[in-house]
Each structure stands twice: as C-alpha cells, then as structure tokens.
Design a protein around this motif. Structure first.
Motif, PDB file in Angstrom:
ATOM      1  N   ALA A 186      -3.463  10.358   9.026  1.00 38.00           N
ATOM      2  CA  ALA A 186      -2.594   9.685  10.107  1.00 38.00           C
ATOM      3  C   ALA A 186      -3.554   8.403  10.361  1.00 38.00           C
ATOM      4  O   ALA A 186      -2.800   7.489  10.466  1.00 38.00           O
ATOM      5  CB  ALA A 186      -2.814  10.624  11.482  1.00 38.00           C
ATOM      6  N   LYS A 187      -4.889   8.349  10.299  1.00 44.06           N
ATOM      7  CA  LYS A 187      -5.520   7.127  10.549  1.00 44.06           C
ATOM      8  C   LYS A 187      -5.452   6.169   9.568  1.00 44.06           C
ATOM      9  O   LYS A 187      -5.145   5.060   9.894  1.00 44.06           O
ATOM     10  CB  LYS A 187      -7.116   7.429  10.684  1.00 44.06           C
ATOM     11  CG  LYS A 187      -8.066   6.287  10.676  1.00 44.06           C
ATOM     12  CD  LYS A 187      -8.428   6.017  12.312  1.00 44.06           C
ATOM     13  CE  LYS A 187      -9.392   5.184  12.471  1.00 44.06           C
ATOM     14  NZ  LYS A 187      -9.549   4.427  13.746  1.00 44.06           N
ATOM     15  N   PRO A 222       0.968  -1.082   0.073  1.00 41.06           N
ATOM     16  CA  PRO A 222       0.068  -0.182  -0.100  1.00 41.06           C
ATOM     17  C   PRO A 222       0.921   1.218   0.181  1.00 41.06           C
ATOM     18  O   PRO A 222       1.812   1.238   0.643  1.00 41.06           O
ATOM     19  CB  PRO A 222      -0.873  -0.125   1.158  1.00 41.06           C
ATOM     20  CG  PRO A 222      -0.295  -1.312   1.952  1.00 41.06           C
ATOM     21  CD  PRO A 222       0.650  -1.851   1.462  1.00 41.06           C
ATOM     22  N   GLY A 223       0.545   2.289  -0.733  1.00 39.83           N
ATOM     23  CA  GLY A 223       1.026   3.597  -0.818  1.00 39.83           C
ATOM     24  C   GLY A 223       0.284   4.598  -0.542  1.00 39.83           C
ATOM     25  O   GLY A 223      -0.579   5.235  -0.953  1.00 39.83           O
ATOM     26  N   PRO A 224      -0.076   4.965   1.034  1.00 37.90           N
ATOM     27  CA  PRO A 224      -1.195   6.008   1.488  1.00 37.90           C
ATOM     28  C   PRO A 224      -0.719   7.232   0.814  1.00 37.90           C
ATOM     29  O   PRO A 224       0.391   7.789   0.853  1.00 37.90           O
ATOM     30  CB  PRO A 224      -0.750   5.863   3.141  1.00 37.90           C
ATOM     31  CG  PRO A 224      -0.415   4.496   3.420  1.00 37.90           C
ATOM     32  CD  PRO A 224       0.716   4.253   2.251  1.00 37.90           C
ATOM     33  N   VAL A 255     -11.399   7.132   2.112  1.00 38.74           N
ATOM     34  CA  VAL A 255     -11.663   6.134   3.313  1.00 38.74           C
ATOM     35  C   VAL A 255     -12.232   6.482   4.678  1.00 38.74           C
ATOM     36  O   VAL A 255     -13.019   5.885   5.181  1.00 38.74           O
ATOM     37  CB  VAL A 255     -10.373   5.388   3.593  1.00 38.74           C
ATOM     38  CG1 VAL A 255     -10.473   3.966   4.693  1.00 38.74           C
ATOM     39  CG2 VAL A 255      -9.473   4.554   2.367  1.00 38.74           C
ATOM     40  N   HIS A 256     -11.635   7.765   4.918  1.00 41.06           N
ATOM     41  CA  HIS A 256     -12.248   8.290   6.348  1.00 41.06           C
ATOM     42  C   HIS A 256     -12.925   9.923   5.931  1.00 41.06           C
ATOM     43  O   HIS A 256     -12.168  10.909   6.157  1.00 41.06           O
ATOM     44  CB  HIS A 256     -11.219   8.402   7.395  1.00 41.06           C
ATOM     45  CG  HIS A 256     -10.489   7.219   7.722  1.00 41.06           C
ATOM     46  ND1 HIS A 256     -11.317   6.117   8.247  1.00 41.06           N
ATOM     47  CD2 HIS A 256      -9.280   6.617   7.551  1.00 41.06           C
ATOM     48  CE1 HIS A 256     -10.489   5.063   8.384  1.00 41.06           C
ATOM     49  NE2 HIS A 256      -9.521   5.353   7.632  1.00 41.06           N
ATOM     50  N   ASP A 293     -12.508  -3.258  10.301  1.00 39.24           N
ATOM     51  CA  ASP A 293     -14.084  -2.962   9.874  1.00 39.24           C
ATOM     52  C   ASP A 293     -13.992  -1.482   9.041  1.00 39.24           C
ATOM     53  O   ASP A 293     -14.821  -0.811   9.112  1.00 39.24           O
ATOM     54  CB  ASP A 293     -14.978  -2.793  11.206  1.00 39.24           C
ATOM     55  CG  ASP A 293     -16.249  -3.114  10.598  1.00 39.24           C
ATOM     56  OD1 ASP A 293     -16.645  -3.792   9.684  1.00 39.24           O
ATOM     57  OD2 ASP A 293     -17.144  -2.451  11.474  1.00 39.24           O
ATOM     58  N   THR A 294     -13.064  -1.397   8.005  1.00 32.29           N
ATOM     59  CA  THR A 294     -13.141  -0.377   7.239  1.00 32.29           C
ATOM     60  C   THR A 294     -12.948  -0.799   5.777  1.00 32.29           C
ATOM     61  O   THR A 294     -12.415  -1.789   5.351  1.00 32.29           O
ATOM     62  CB  THR A 294     -11.673   0.181   7.549  1.00 32.29           C
ATOM     63  OG1 THR A 294     -11.583   0.615   8.720  1.00 32.29           O
ATOM     64  CG2 THR A 294     -11.349   1.459   6.584  1.00 32.29           C
TER      65      THR A 294
END
Lengths: 399, 399
Positions: free
Chosen positions: B163-164, B142-144, B152-153, B327-328
């Motif tokens: 950060a999350k 993964p490459g955030p 996602v958030h 749960d994401t």
C-alpha cells in the motif's frame, strides 16, 4: 496437488510427451495461473539437455480488452512475427509443450460472440502447418488451475475442488503408477495395436448409432488409423496428447450423412461453452446446427471457411481409458475427447492418407473436436463390399 | 492501490508516456505479478485506438531454471525470433511500454554469478538499435509488486508495504492531481523550458556547492540539454520515462575538478548498496573515492576501463520533482535517478552534441548515476567569459 505430482507431470511431458532431445529448443505455451507447472517443465527440459526454453504466455484478460475495445476491422489481425516464430520453431526442429485447461472460464461470456469469434488467438495457422509437416515433436498435457477446478467441481470449496482436480489429473495421467513413463509405454502399445487392426481392414465407412445419433461417415481408401504416437520428419517419436486414449483417422470430407448428438459440453478456446450440440450432415457438409448454449458462436465458426463445415477427424475411444470412468465433464478437450469417441470439424491430417489421397483431406483454419461417444454407442465398420463389422460395442473393442 | 490509481497510471503510460496513436501496434513487456497493470494498459491502449496489443511476459523463474541447469556454452544463446520481433516492431513503427521494478529480488543470489551474467535476457540488442533509430514511441513506468514493496519497506507488514509503495508511486506519478495527463504536460513544459534556456546559454562549466561538495565540471561547446520529451523518426512525441524530473547533458570528460559528496545511497545492478560516497576529481578523472559501505566494489568499478572514472552525464533536478521529498530508496533506477540532481560516471550520449564534438563524449562499458543534489545545493553556470549565473538555488530554477 503435491510437488511430486507436479514434478511427475512435468517429467512425463518432457520425457514421454514431447520426448525432448539434447540440444533442442523447447517452446512452452503457458497461461497465467500455470506458472508453477511451466517452471517445473522448463527445469525438466533443461535437465533433459534443452538448449533454450522459450515460454510464451497467453493472457485471456488482454484478449478480453481487445474484444471489448478494438475496432471491428482489426480483430482478425495477427502480427506477422507470430507466424514467423511458429515457422522458425519448425525450421529449428524444436520441441513444443502446451498446457490444456481453461484459466478464465466464462471470461468472454458477456461480450459480442461475433467479435470474440474474429480474434482466434492464441491459435496461429502456421502452428498447424508446422505440425502437419512434422517439424516439431510436441505434446499437450493438462495444466490444472484453481479456476478450472471450480468450473469442474462447482459444489466443492475452492481448495477441495483444486485438490480433487489434481487427484483426477494424476489418475488419468497415470502419475499414481510406480513408473508413469513405463505405464504410458504399455498403454500406448495397446492403442497402437487397435489402430493397426483398423488400418488393415480398410473400411469404406463408419456407422454410428446412439440416442440422437444415426450417422455415417466415409473413409478415404488409403486411410491409416493412428494412435498415441507420432514421429517427426527428423525421426523423434512423441505423444501429442497426454493422456491419450483415442485411435483416429481423417475421413472423406465429402461423405458424411445423418444426425449427430454431442454427449458432452464443448468448451471453445475463448471459454464459450457449447451445450447440447446437434449437427446434421449432408454429403459431408453441415446443413443444420443447434445448441442450447453457444449456438451462434458455433454457427459463426462453421461458416468461417469451406472446410469449417466438414469433417477433418474421426476418433474412437474404448472404456479402458481412465477418463470415462471418472464421469466428470472437464470442460477441456484434451481430457473430454479422450473420455469418449469424437469427431472434429475443420482441418484434417493429410499424413494419414497416401500422397494421392492427401489433397482430398479436409482443409480449414479451424479444428474443433466434439464428443459423440457413450457406452450406449455402437460403431460399425462398413467394408468396401457392404459387409458390416462391429467395432465398438458397450465401449469395448470388437476387433 | 485503488483501481483508480491503476487505471490512471495505465492511462498516463498510454496517453502521455508512449503517446499511442490510433492504428498502432503496442508492445507491452510484463512480468508475473504485474498482470493487473498490464491488463489496464492493454485496455487503455485499445481505447486509444491501438490495432493490436502484443504482450510479452518475462519470467525470471524460468531464467533461474536455465542458469541452474543449462549447459555452459548455451547460456548466451538467444533465439533469432527475439531480435526479429524487435526489428519488426521498429519497421511497423509500434509503441512500446515497459514496466520497471523488481518482481523477484535476490532470486539469482545463490547461483554462480558468471553463469547468471551470460544470460542477458530479457535484454535484446536489437531493441536498443530500434530505440536509437527512433522507430518506436516508448515509455517506462513503475509497475509495483508485493515483492518490490517488501524490498523498499522491509519494516512494514507485506500488505502495508505494498500500500505504501503504491501511495508513493501515485504521488510521484502525479496520479493524485485532478488531471494527471494535464499535470504532466505542464511539468514537461517547465523541464523543456529549463533545458532550452540551459542549451541557449552555452555555459562553459557548472559549479556545484553544497556541504561536502565544491566541484566544477566543464561542458562541451555544442552541448544540448534534454528533458522529458523524445520524438520518433515519424514525428510522434513521447516521454521515455514517467516519472521524469531531470534535465541532462553529456559533459567534457577531461574537465572535472573538486570534491563531490553523494546525497543518497546508490544501488548497483547486483543489489550492492553504496553509502556516503565521496569522490574527488582532477582533470576529469576520479583520483579519490571513499564510502562507508560498498567502497571496494565502487573502486573496482571505476577501474574497469578508462572511461569508467570520468563523467558521461550531468543532470539537474529541481525541488518540484516529487521523488526526493519521499526520502526513500526505491532500488529502481527509474525512480531513484529522478530523486535529485546527479552525475553519472561512464558512457555518455553522443547525440546531445554536434557531430564534431561527438568523439569527445565519454565512452565506457558502464553508466552509473549517483545523486548529489539537495535543497542546500547551489548550482552556478559559468559562461565562456567567466560570468557566473545562478542556475539552481534552494532547489529552484533561477533562469
């Protein structure tokens, strides 16, 4: 920077610089920090009918990791597909657009300069081959970034420095004219006229005089002077540099004698700054080289191959150009070399001489320009029979 | 994100994922926004002895300019040097490292989907050829990026979202372990052991039981289960996905019966979210499909071709995997498919069965995974002679 300036610069690069033709592949070379301009150029190229825009991004931070960590004997390795792509762009008669201006000045300064010097990327020797064969219509335009702006204007706040750099780039690229395309066609006319007069006179040598400089360089009998316009082998006119203010030719690499003092710092591809460069030539060859900064890197470079210590280019710049008047060191050859008369060590341009003289033009893997001109410089043409003809005095053409 | 997490992820990609060997060329595929990680990976690769790190950057904004402006009949053009480079990487037995996660979600959403669909880049068909010939040791990690984090958030502030996401990526990549490399080698051992036992038992069928699910799928006689490890044709082990939590095989596409309820939302390639999917199979074929969201899109997809309504993959994920517990929905197959046991409709993997059985593996233009696993699920193996062997109970391996 305004959107308008970015769009005008992109449009100028596509329409006047590379002169992109419908159906062409357009290769753009970008670096991190220039995305905003690369994307505008890509859009302008597609609007001009490009078949495909192929962007390659060069990341100097990845190069830094290499110079830091890779084994010594791998540092000059270049994957074969780099050269293959360059040659394929030539075979496809592509257009090429490059962006000048450092994105990470000083990034390599704490690394071993000998190791840095071994990795020559993003330079790929096949690119020069394709350019010399006139297989691509290409241009280089400035690509302002915040890091570059801070280098040029260290006394300003970052935002103000970036605004100032953009203002200067807009000025020297004539983006402030009603029609920048038209303005460039007019300036191009002037430069081509000066080049024509120099070619006609067939000077045997040039003599440069200025503080720290007393230097004579021989010219080849068939030397043609060039300015502001190139043609591809398939008949497309382009301007290889925007801005461009120079008229230039390739000299005789066996005849250069005397001392030359550079008048502006020279910034190498890896970000190394060479200051107060002084070079001594004898029989065409560099026999002495000093600099207050970057001296070892430069000495490594001129030792790279036989041609690296000989001249490939001489260029004259008048004071009508808009760069000199800004009295700014841009740390960027595209702008700085157009601020003043300059010479280049390394490979020359065989297409500027007759087929007969072509093998005499200098050959090398490198080509590095450095500025020697100033308003105090006097350039004199020496004819075959020894007559001395003033060419540039006080930055003004005398012919 | 801390420097430590980035460095650990880079190190993991190089040492466990691609398993870079001294002297190898390492190709990294990056996108704008992932520079910080690409550079760490490059440094880690050079420290591991890489001969050269060749980064290609794909810029979706340049692709957008193409889809907006380029002539229709040019949109599927790919310059020949793209495929040539892919094949050369294979010939050189290079390592390849890719980064998952969107950098510009929704960037194309206002453009004509038919035109967008014609330009398949950055996918290059020669890459698949080289992967199938096992000529490169490769991995995807993964490459955030901030843009991915916001997707996602969406309820968090951008900084908090990023950060999350990083915290979650660090968790699922086991970067919080004392020695993430060791942790993955241990986890890999468990997965390979489970796959080995499943292959040995040569089950005739799997029976899934959970709330809303009572479902049996037949296996092919020669079916081999695979997990967490691939080998190149020159003998280098690598992990194609990090994280990876699944053991998987291709089932008999003519034997699937009963009802399945998905346990997580499914995100399709175009961004459509399918929720509360329930599917009924009879004799291998989907005969009923409902969903509270995206139902019509899914019904269209399973009607695409004969194989689109049959199974190509069954994968088991135990509760030791760390993705499910978050749960994401990550909107990224690499993470989402490793969250829970899943099945995939569409094309299967012929290399997981004998040559004799290979023609029986499902074929289709699609391959869509959907999650059916949960801690409440019970998976039972049914042997050739009808014996029932518990495989997964309460998310824990029983064999």
């Amino acid at each position: 920077m305004t959107d308008t300036a970015t769009q005008r610069l992109a449009d100028l690069a596509v329409r006047v610089g590379a002169n992109v033709q419908p159906g062409q592949i357009v290769a753009i070379s970008g670096e991190p920090g220039k995305e905003y301009l690369v994307r505008e150029i890509a859009a302008a190229a597609y609007r001009a009918g490009a078949k495909f825009v192929d962007v390659t991004w060069f990341d100097p931070w990845v190069k830094r990791a290499r110079v830091q960590h890779a084994p010594d004997d791998t540092l000059d390795f270049v994957p074969p597909w780099y050269g293959d792509r360059a040659l394929a762009l030539g075979e496809h008669n592509a257009a090429r657009i490059g962006l000048s201006g450092p994105v990470a000045p000083g990034l390599m300064s704490d690394l071993d300069p000998v190791r840095s010097g071994r990795d020559r990327l993003p330079a790929v020797k096949e690119n020069m081959q394709v350019v010399n064969a006139r297989q691509v219509n290409w241009t280089i335009v400035p690509g302002p970034t915040p890091a570059w702006a801070e280098l040029v204007h260290p006394d300003l706040e970052p935002g103000a420095a970036y605004a100032k750099l953009w203002e200067q780039v807009a000025r020297v690229c004539r983006l402030d004219e009603d029609d920048p395309v038209e303005a460039w066609l007019e300036r191009r006319g002037q430069l081509i006229e000066a080049a024509g007069k120099l070619s006609e006179r067939r000077f045997d040598a040039l003599h440069y005089e200025a503080p720290g400089t007393d230097f004579t360089v021989g010219l080849l009998p068939s030397a043609r002077w060039m300015a502001a316009k190139m043609d591809t082998c398939f008949g497309v006119e382009h301007m290889a540099n925007l801005p461009t203010e120079e008229v230039f030719t390739s000299p005789d690499p066996t005849r250069a004698d005397g001392r030359v003092r550079s008048t502006k710092p020279l910034v190498l591809l890896d970000g190394t700054v060479v200051r107060d460069l002084e070079v001594e030539f004898r029989a065409g060859r560099i026999v002495g080289l000093t600099a207050s900064e970057g001296q070892e890197v430069m000495r490594t470079i001129v030792d790279r191959d036989e041609g690296a210590s000989r001249l490939g280019e001489v260029a004259l710049v008048d004071r009508e150009g808009r760069i000199g008047e800004l009295d700014t060191i841009f740390y960027d050859t595209l702008l700085d070399e157009n601020a003043a008369s300059h010479i280049a060590i390394g490979t020359g341009f065989p297409f500027l001489v007759s087929d007969e003289d072509a093998p005499r033009v200098n050959e090398s893997e490198i080509h590095i320009d450095f500025m020697i001109g100033s308003d105090e410089m006097r350039v004199t043409g020496v004819t075959q029979d020894g007559q001395r003809v003033p060419l540039l005095v006080d930055g003004t053409w005398q012919i």
